[in-house]
Design an enzyme around this catalytic site. Structure first.
Site, short mmCIF file in Angstrom:
data_model
loop_
_atom_site.label_atom_id
_atom_site.label_comp_id
_atom_site.label_asym_id
_atom_site.label_seq_id
_atom_site.Cartn_x
_atom_site.Cartn_y
_atom_site.Cartn_z
N CYS A 61 0.83 -1.21 0.00
CA CYS A 61 0.00 0.00 0.00
C CYS A 61 0.87 1.27 0.00
O CYS A 61 1.85 1.36 0.75
CB CYS A 61 -0.92 -0.01 1.22
SG CYS A 61 -2.04 1.40 1.25
N CYS A 65 0.25 4.94 6.98
CA CYS A 65 -0.39 4.77 8.29
C CYS A 65 0.61 4.10 9.25
O CYS A 65 1.07 2.98 8.98
CB CYS A 65 -1.65 3.92 8.16
SG CYS A 65 -2.71 4.49 6.80
N CYS A 68 0.32 0.36 10.33
CA CYS A 68 -0.11 -0.68 9.39
C CYS A 68 1.03 -1.52 8.80
O CYS A 68 1.94 -0.98 8.15
CB CYS A 68 -0.93 -0.07 8.28
SG CYS A 68 -1.66 -1.36 7.24
N CYS A 105 -16.22 -9.76 5.76
CA CYS A 105 -15.63 -8.45 5.44
C CYS A 105 -14.39 -8.63 4.58
O CYS A 105 -13.47 -9.37 4.94
CB CYS A 105 -15.27 -7.73 6.74
SG CYS A 105 -14.48 -6.14 6.45
N CYS A 136 -19.39 -6.76 3.86
CA CYS A 136 -18.70 -5.52 4.18
C CYS A 136 -17.42 -5.47 3.36
O CYS A 136 -16.80 -6.51 3.11
CB CYS A 136 -18.37 -5.48 5.67
SG CYS A 136 -17.55 -3.94 6.20
N CYS A 196 -19.63 1.61 8.39
CA CYS A 196 -18.85 0.94 9.43
C CYS A 196 -17.61 1.80 9.66
O CYS A 196 -16.76 1.92 8.77
CB CYS A 196 -18.46 -0.47 8.97
SG CYS A 196 -17.38 -1.32 10.14
N ARG A 272 -17.99 -3.33 17.54
CA ARG A 272 -17.18 -4.52 17.19
C ARG A 272 -15.84 -4.51 17.94
O ARG A 272 -15.04 -3.60 17.77
CB ARG A 272 -16.95 -4.57 15.67
CG ARG A 272 -18.27 -4.55 14.91
CD ARG A 272 -18.12 -4.81 13.43
NE ARG A 272 -19.35 -4.45 12.74
CZ ARG A 272 -20.43 -5.24 12.61
NH1 ARG A 272 -20.40 -6.46 13.11
NH2 ARG A 272 -21.50 -4.81 11.98
N1 SAM Z 1 -6.69 0.40 3.07
C1 SAM Z 1 -8.00 0.59 3.55
C2 SAM Z 1 -8.08 1.67 4.60
O1 SAM Z 1 -7.08 2.03 5.20
O2 SAM Z 1 -9.20 2.15 4.83
C3 SAM Z 1 -8.61 -0.68 4.12
C4 SAM Z 1 -7.76 -1.66 4.87
S1 SAM Z 1 -7.07 -1.07 6.43
C5 SAM Z 1 -5.92 -2.35 6.84
C6 SAM Z 1 -8.43 -1.28 7.56
C7 SAM Z 1 -8.25 -0.83 8.98
O3 SAM Z 1 -7.45 -1.77 9.69
C8 SAM Z 1 -7.53 0.47 9.22
O4 SAM Z 1 -8.36 1.58 9.02
C9 SAM Z 1 -7.13 0.35 10.68
O5 SAM Z 1 -8.11 0.93 11.50
C10 SAM Z 1 -7.05 -1.16 10.90
N2 SAM Z 1 -5.67 -1.58 11.20
C11 SAM Z 1 -4.63 -1.66 10.34
N3 SAM Z 1 -3.50 -2.07 10.97
C12 SAM Z 1 -3.84 -2.24 12.27
C13 SAM Z 1 -3.10 -2.64 13.43
N4 SAM Z 1 -1.80 -2.90 13.37
N5 SAM Z 1 -3.74 -2.71 14.61
C14 SAM Z 1 -5.08 -2.42 14.68
N6 SAM Z 1 -5.82 -2.05 13.62
C15 SAM Z 1 -5.21 -1.94 12.43
C1 DTB Z 2 -11.26 -2.87 11.36
O1 DTB Z 2 -11.60 -1.83 11.98
N1 DTB Z 2 -10.37 -3.75 11.80
C2 DTB Z 2 -10.16 -4.79 10.84
C3 DTB Z 2 -11.23 -4.47 9.76
N2 DTB Z 2 -11.79 -3.23 10.20
C4 DTB Z 2 -10.83 -4.41 8.36
C5 DTB Z 2 -8.76 -4.87 10.37
C6 DTB Z 2 -7.76 -5.12 11.50
C7 DTB Z 2 -6.41 -5.26 10.93
C8 DTB Z 2 -5.37 -5.62 11.95
C9 DTB Z 2 -4.02 -5.73 11.40
C10 DTB Z 2 -3.83 -6.79 10.35
O2 DTB Z 2 -4.25 -7.95 10.56
O3 DTB Z 2 -3.20 -6.52 9.33
FE1 SF4 Z 3 -2.86 1.19 3.37
FE2 SF4 Z 3 -2.77 0.02 5.74
FE3 SF4 Z 3 -3.21 2.62 5.59
FE4 SF4 Z 3 -5.13 0.90 4.74
S1 SF4 Z 3 -4.38 1.15 6.83
S2 SF4 Z 3 -4.41 2.77 3.72
S3 SF4 Z 3 -3.80 -0.73 3.95
S4 SF4 Z 3 -1.31 1.57 4.95
#
Ligand code: SAM
Ligand code: DTB
Ligand code: SF4
Length: 325
Positions: A61, A65, A68, A105, A136, A196, A272
């Site tokens: 990506c 963030c 992430c 989802c 979702c 959501c 959730r």
């Molecule tokens: N890329 C899209 C976005 O950012 O909206 C969708 C996928 S993103 C991985 C979905 C959500 O996962 C993020 O908005 C964040 O709230 C959650 N997330 C990602 N990494 C995480 C982590 N290490 N711990 C907890 N939540 C995480």
């Molecule tokens: C949300 O709020 N949490 C989920 C779902 N929506 C997509 C994602 C959590 C991701 C946790 C880190 C990972 O497994 O990469």
């Molecule tokens: Fe990309 Fe992760 Fe940020 Fe979603 S949360 S926009 S997958 S870097």
């Protein structure tokens, strides 16, 4: 975002943040009692919805963030895979349904889906919906017409998190801003898809930031139907892991308080209990259910990180007398 669009949106009312903050400050038992009362007024007391997550496009990506593991710029060991085939997604949804999930989802590590990406996702949504599951998607920022395409495919919910307070957001992400997130949420809402939207706690934010996140969510008009509360999963290679040294940045009871405040301020929403459950243990999860959480991610994987085994969740449900919904 254009300045005009940003200005057109009312700023978060600090009095709503104060309300959230005064809930956080209640004695723990009073807070949980109020959350239980609200919960029982609006939801079945002991029912918890099981939702299974699938990463349909993992890693690579372009966003930054800080939490992430899927951001291309961090060295987390997550592969950069292409979009899964529709058949693979439907097989995973069928397996999730067979093990008891009623909601599926689909998550993609995109900043925003390209037009050519959306066509196969539309097919995935149609096929999963045809199984009779609630659908979702979380695909990043949506452009003109994309929410409508997803709605027409039968998408029930679109997940797009605000993650934290408006003030703290810039410390966590620099490649987009809060207004961008609100813009996509508006598109989802206008298309008639359920929203959501939640966030992550344990990122080093203050209690005021947690209160402001919940106040911001509760101030969306209408508030989201679904609110995922994630506990940060610290993944080596991400900036937040480096900053927090892999050590929990939040007292588990503060996490429970966050769930309770969300329940009280968004009485009708599905709250959730999302990422981070593996690290919380059974007793804290039990408190989260008591605080009004009524959905979990079910299955041994979130997107790229681990989640409790399904058998462990079933055992905990039995101990607590919870029923899967
Ligand atoms: N890329 C899209 C976005 O950012 O909206 C969708 C996928 S993103 C991985 C979905 C959500 O996962 C993020 O908005 C964040 O709230 C959650 N997330 C990602 N990494 C995480 C982590 N290490 N711990 C907890 N939540 C995480
Ligand atoms: C949300 O709020 N949490 C989920 C779902 N929506 C997509 C994602 C959590 C991701 C946790 C880190 C990972 O497994 O990469
Ligand atoms: Fe990309 Fe992760 Fe940020 Fe979603 S949360 S926009 S997958 S870097």
């Amino acid at each position: 975002m254009t300045e005009a669009a940003t200005l057109a949106r009312p700023a978060l009312d600090p009095r709503v943040v104060d309300t959230a903050q005064s809930l956080f400050a209640l004695p723990f038992a009073d807070l949980l009692f109020r959350a239980q009362q609200v919960h029982r007024e609006h939801h079945a007391a002991n029912a918890v919805q099981l939702s299974t997550l699938l990463s349909i496009k993992t890693g690579g990506c372009p966003e930054d963030c800080g939490y992430c593991p899927q951001a291309a710029r961090y060295h987390t060991g997550v592969a950069n895979d292409g979009l899964l085939d529709v058949d693979e997604v439907v097989d995973a949804a069928r397996a999730a349904q067979a093990s008891g999930a009623t909601r599926f989802c689909m998550g993609a590590a995109w900043r925003s889906p390209k037009p050519r990406d959306l066509a196969p996702v539309v097919e995935m949504v149609k096929a999963v919906k045809a199984l009779g599951m609630e659908t979702c998607c979380t695909l990043g920022m949506l452009k003109d017409g994309q929410a409508e395409q997803l709605r027409d495919a039968g998408l029930d919910y679109y997940n797009h998190n605000l993650d934290t307070s408006p003030e703290f957001y810039g410390d966590i992400v620099s490649t987009r801003d809060y207004a961008d997130r609100l813009d996509t949420l508006g598109r989802v809402r206008d298309a008639g898809i359920h929203v959501c939207c939640g966030g992550i706690v344990g990122m080093g934010e203050s209690r005021r930031d947690r209160a402001a996140l919940i106040a911001q969510l509760a101030s969306l008009s209408p508030p989201p139907e679904s609110v995922p509360i994630n506990h940060l999963v610290q993944v080596e290679g991400t900036p937040l892991h480096a900053k927090l040294h892999g050590e929990a940045a939040l007292d588990p009871l503060e996490f429970v308080r966050t769930i309770a405040v969300a329940r009280i301020m968004m009485p009708r929403a599905m709250i959730r209990l999302s990422a981070g459950r593996r690290e919380l243990g059974e007793a804290v999860q039990a408190l989260c259910y008591l605080a009004g959480a009524n959905s979990i991610f079910y299955g041994d994987r979130l997107l790229t990180t681990g989640n409790p085994e399904a058998a462990a969740d079933r055992a905990l449900f039995d101990k607590l007398g919870l029923v899967a919904a």
